[in-house]
Motif scaffolding. Sequence first.
Motif, PDB file in Angstrom:
ATOM      1  N   LYS A 258     -10.792   2.664   2.988  1.00  0.00           N
ATOM      2  CA  LYS A 258      -9.505   2.817   2.323  1.00  0.00           C
ATOM      3  C   LYS A 258      -9.014   4.257   2.362  1.00  0.00           C
ATOM      4  O   LYS A 258      -9.746   5.193   2.073  1.00  0.00           O
ATOM      5  CB  LYS A 258      -9.624   2.336   0.871  1.00  0.00           C
ATOM      6  CG  LYS A 258      -8.318   2.364   0.094  1.00  0.00           C
ATOM      7  CD  LYS A 258      -8.540   1.910  -1.334  1.00  0.00           C
ATOM      8  CE  LYS A 258      -7.277   2.027  -2.155  1.00  0.00           C
ATOM      9  NZ  LYS A 258      -7.500   1.681  -3.579  1.00  0.00           N
TER      10      LYS A 258
ATOM     11  N   LEU B 271      -9.005  -5.056  -1.535  1.00  0.00           N
ATOM     12  CA  LEU B 271      -9.369  -4.828  -0.142  1.00  0.00           C
ATOM     13  C   LEU B 271      -9.804  -6.138   0.489  1.00  0.00           C
ATOM     14  O   LEU B 271     -10.267  -7.051  -0.190  1.00  0.00           O
ATOM     15  CB  LEU B 271     -10.511  -3.813  -0.053  1.00  0.00           C
ATOM     16  CG  LEU B 271     -10.196  -2.402  -0.564  1.00  0.00           C
ATOM     17  CD1 LEU B 271     -11.451  -1.551  -0.490  1.00  0.00           C
ATOM     18  CD2 LEU B 271      -9.076  -1.777   0.232  1.00  0.00           C
TER      19      LEU B 271
ATOM     20  N   THR C  81       0.825  -1.197   0.000  1.00  0.00           N
ATOM     21  CA  THR C  81       0.000   0.000   0.000  1.00  0.00           C
ATOM     22  C   THR C  81       0.859   1.247   0.000  1.00  0.00           C
ATOM     23  O   THR C  81       1.984   1.244   0.452  1.00  0.00           O
ATOM     24  CB  THR C  81      -0.901   0.040   1.244  1.00  0.00           C
ATOM     25  OG1 THR C  81      -0.066   0.167   2.399  1.00  0.00           O
ATOM     26  CG2 THR C  81      -1.729  -1.208   1.360  1.00  0.00           C
TER      27      THR C  81
ATOM     28  N   GLU D 253      -4.792  -3.583   5.702  1.00  0.00           N
ATOM     29  CA  GLU D 253      -5.765  -2.757   4.982  1.00  0.00           C
ATOM     30  C   GLU D 253      -6.001  -3.261   3.567  1.00  0.00           C
ATOM     31  O   GLU D 253      -7.106  -3.185   3.041  1.00  0.00           O
ATOM     32  CB  GLU D 253      -5.291  -1.299   4.940  1.00  0.00           C
ATOM     33  CG  GLU D 253      -6.334  -0.368   4.351  1.00  0.00           C
ATOM     34  CD  GLU D 253      -5.869   1.077   4.288  1.00  0.00           C
ATOM     35  OE1 GLU D 253      -6.536   1.938   4.877  1.00  0.00           O
ATOM     36  OE2 GLU D 253      -4.831   1.337   3.653  1.00  0.00           O
ATOM     37  N   GLN D 254      -4.973  -3.782   2.926  1.00  0.00           N
ATOM     38  CA  GLN D 254      -5.144  -4.238   1.547  1.00  0.00           C
ATOM     39  C   GLN D 254      -4.670  -5.673   1.351  1.00  0.00           C
ATOM     40  O   GLN D 254      -4.119  -6.024   0.314  1.00  0.00           O
ATOM     41  CB  GLN D 254      -4.405  -3.293   0.593  1.00  0.00           C
ATOM     42  CG  GLN D 254      -4.975  -1.877   0.626  1.00  0.00           C
ATOM     43  CD  GLN D 254      -4.609  -1.077  -0.596  1.00  0.00           C
ATOM     44  OE1 GLN D 254      -4.287  -1.626  -1.650  1.00  0.00           O
ATOM     45  NE2 GLN D 254      -4.646   0.228  -0.482  1.00  0.00           N
TER      46      GLN D 254
END
Length: 396
Positions: A97, A50, A39, A267-268
Amino acid sequence: MRSIRPTAVRLAAIGLVSALALTACGGEDDPKAADKPSTSQGADTGSDDLPEIPADLTDRLKKHGIDLDEWKKGGWKNWDKDQWLREAEDFVNPVIKDLWKPERMEDAKDPVQTIDTKAASSSDAGVTDPEPASVEAQEENKPYWKHAAPVGKIFFDTPEGAAVCSGTVVKDPNNPGKSNLVWTAGHCVHAGAEGGWYRNIAFIPAYNKDGKSPAELQNASAQDIAPYGQFWADWVSTSGEWIDGTTAATAGASYEYDYAVLHVQPEQGGKSLEETIGTALPVDFDAPSATEIGTMGAWGYPQAPPFNGVQMFKCLDKPVRLSLTQSAPTMFRIGCTMTAGSSGGGWFHVKPDKKTYLVSNTSIGPAGSAGWLAGPQLGQGAEQLFLQMSEKYGDK
């Protein structure tokens, strides 16, 4: 500012620094670069990779009349009492995000938790030791990922705005080597009797890895700010005593039970938190009392003056006892000049097996000054909460 501890205590603290194995596995130059999420914090990467939203999360939102899309567009800012979820089973924290961009992080304030020392010391003089002498907080060696990788900074939103705490990556007994668990304080995740769960809770291990100043961070790269990326809490547990207790600082509140555990996800997408940073610390739920435990160390990111919230500090001292109420366990208390923002940061000690264990977390400090910190003893209730989190969510 109170005087620093005598030389003998400081020498013991130096010995503890060398014994506290908070380091990560990896090379000398960079923290396991191949394992870090790709990220770009604060910038749109153009990736849609995601984490999958669990079906039960959407269902929990719908149960309370909340639309997931509207929530992500800003619906989370509705702190009306009927929209503020507070029960243990109602926690929700969908990933938004790029919400935690550097400018929002910079604006985040500490959730001040202080207590009147007179009220504290008069609660039960029989189990409250004299106030410890102040110990000057020392900045952690740089880079932080090399010397204290499990320690990080927690960002979250409250009705008063963005807020910050500290946290520690801890081992998951049911998922060895693949922990996604972070230990912090209850007041960093839940407002207590007068409110509910805080929102948009995210953890950044080894935040600001090179200890840059606030001015230097203005032009820092995403990798400087979050060397391992951001990890969002998809489930959080705190004690029932904290959720139901009073929030009046001078009344003792439920600070004796002021602890919480986060289960996080990148987060990703990517590997587990422990795999990503290369280490995690075990939790000791059977630690000796303050009179028997010897030297302890507290780590965190203090923000209230004279600190700036972006650099990692530590204090080392022999704990004493602090009692707020006769019916609750005594708390550990150490001399330390760290201020609010260090809340939730781990307290560590070295057991006879020569391993470093988390034994408490920063909960409160004195009102009107900064000379000591106190944290809860982690007993059977804390262990039960932790094991339930591990068993139910650890492999998610």
